[in-house]
Design a protein around this motif. Structure first.
Motif, mmCIF file in Angstrom:
data_model
loop_
_atom_site.group_PDB
_atom_site.id
_atom_site.type_symbol
_atom_site.label_atom_id
_atom_site.label_comp_id
_atom_site.label_asym_id
_atom_site.label_seq_id
_atom_site.Cartn_x
_atom_site.Cartn_y
_atom_site.Cartn_z
ATOM 1 N N ALA A 20 31.761 51.518 45.213
ATOM 2 C CA ALA A 20 31.213 50.894 44.006
ATOM 3 C C ALA A 20 31.136 49.382 44.231
ATOM 4 N N GLN A 21 30.484 48.715 43.328
ATOM 5 C CA GLN A 21 30.336 47.265 43.438
ATOM 6 C C GLN A 21 31.704 46.567 43.425
ATOM 7 N N VAL A 22 31.857 45.608 44.312
ATOM 8 C CA VAL A 22 33.028 44.732 44.298
ATOM 9 C C VAL A 22 32.661 43.496 43.487
ATOM 10 N N ALA A 23 33.450 43.217 42.458
ATOM 11 C CA ALA A 23 33.137 42.068 41.603
ATOM 12 C C ALA A 23 33.428 40.754 42.306
ATOM 13 N N ALA A 24 34.524 40.696 43.060
ATOM 14 C CA ALA A 24 34.911 39.495 43.792
ATOM 15 C C ALA A 24 35.897 39.900 44.876
ATOM 16 N N SER A 25 35.952 39.112 45.936
ATOM 17 C CA SER A 25 36.894 39.412 47.016
ATOM 18 C C SER A 25 37.297 38.127 47.727
#
Length: 295
Positions: free
Chosen positions: A16-21
């Motif tokens: 799924a989409q990663v919002a921030a890393s």
């Protein structure tokens, strides 16, 4: 002198989409007495919102970067050019007994010995395990020369553990590797370090690469096409001597060092924390090829 071009590509594909890393990469080959990094480039997709360089307590170069925009894929490509010189291996007779080296660790004299003694103690992936005492003491006979002792340990660890990809994980313990007798280069290096430290001898975890295609007439080394791990052991007056228990050899000119630490936890090539993403698939590819020296 051999000069190598190294391509190290890592791809994370998220469920799924990663919002921030936020990530740390140890991919820059370090300058050592036997090698020089003459070029290094790091390409990151998507483009990071910020990136910075720092040096850790062991002298490894770390790139830290953050991605603030949503993404379902992360690609990191490190390209390096490294000149490698032969390692110098002293004659066995020139080394003191292993007991004297262990005693010098307890009472270090000089800056180099003081720095080395930190690698004689337990670390996150290499804790004290008394189950190795009989295994190591069978090799460490009284007054045996240090280099002969550690080289025999290198051979014994190699013979005890079969290189078996897929049998272990990052969290597999030294005890499990020793008992199951299967593992990858990371596990075999950790077991070798545990043996050295069981005797009170400093040993550090080496992270890097070996050439993908060997010279004509030589066998292909185990660990090509991926990050590789081996160890180095310290002897006062002689410095650090490297050993590769996965391949049962003392590295000469086919190993390229990225960094070193107490164990894998200090020199993971790529690590990070994510917001979101779910399950993910990681693909890693490494190519190490000789290249012409423009000089």
């Amino acid at each position: 002198m051999p000069r190598y071009r190294i391509l190290h590509k890592t791809v994370y594909q998220y469920e799924a989409q990663v919002a921030a890393s936020h990530h740390s990469a140890i991919l820059h080959p370090r300058d050592m007495p036997y090698q020089e990094c003459v070029d290094f480039r790091l390409l990151i997709r998507p483009r990071p919102s910020n990136i910075r360089q720092r040096t850790d307590p062991f002298g490894n170069q770390i790139t830290q970067f953050s991605l603030q925009a949503p993404h379902a894929r992360l690609e990191v490509l490190a390209t390096s050019s490294v000149v490698v010189r032969p390692r110098l291996i002293p004659p066995v007779a020139a080394t003191p007994s292993w007991e004297k080296v262990a005693a010098s660790t307890r009472m270090p004299v000089g800056a180099e010995a003081l720095e080395a003694c930190q690698f004689a103690f337990p670390s996150p992936h290499v804790p004290v395990w008394k189950g190795l005492e009989d295994f190591t003491k069978a090799v460490a006979t009284p007054e045996r020369p240090w280099l002969e002792t550690v080289a025999e340990l290198n051979r014994k660890v190699h013979a005890h553990v079969s290189f078996s990809p897929g049998e272990t994980r990052v969290g597999t313990t030294v005890e499990q590797v020793f008992t199951r007798r299967k593992g990858v280069c990371q596990d075999i290096a950790h077991l070798m370090l545990a043996c050295l430290r069981c005797l009170g001898l400093p040993g550090r975890y080496m992270s890097g690469y070996i050439r993908t295609k060997p010279p004509e007439g030589k066998a292909r080394l185990v660990g090509a096409d991926a990050s590789h791990a081996w160890v180095s052991a310290f002897c006062p007056g002689l410095g650090w001597i490297e050993m590769d228990p996965t391949n049962n050899l003392l590295p000469e000119g086919d190993h390229i060092t990225i960094g070193y630490g107490r164990d894998f936890s200090d020199v993971s090539p790529l690590s990070g924390v994510l917001v979101g993403g779910g399950e993910h698939i990681v693909t890693v590819g490494v190519d190490v090829h000789p290249e012409a020296d423009p000089a």
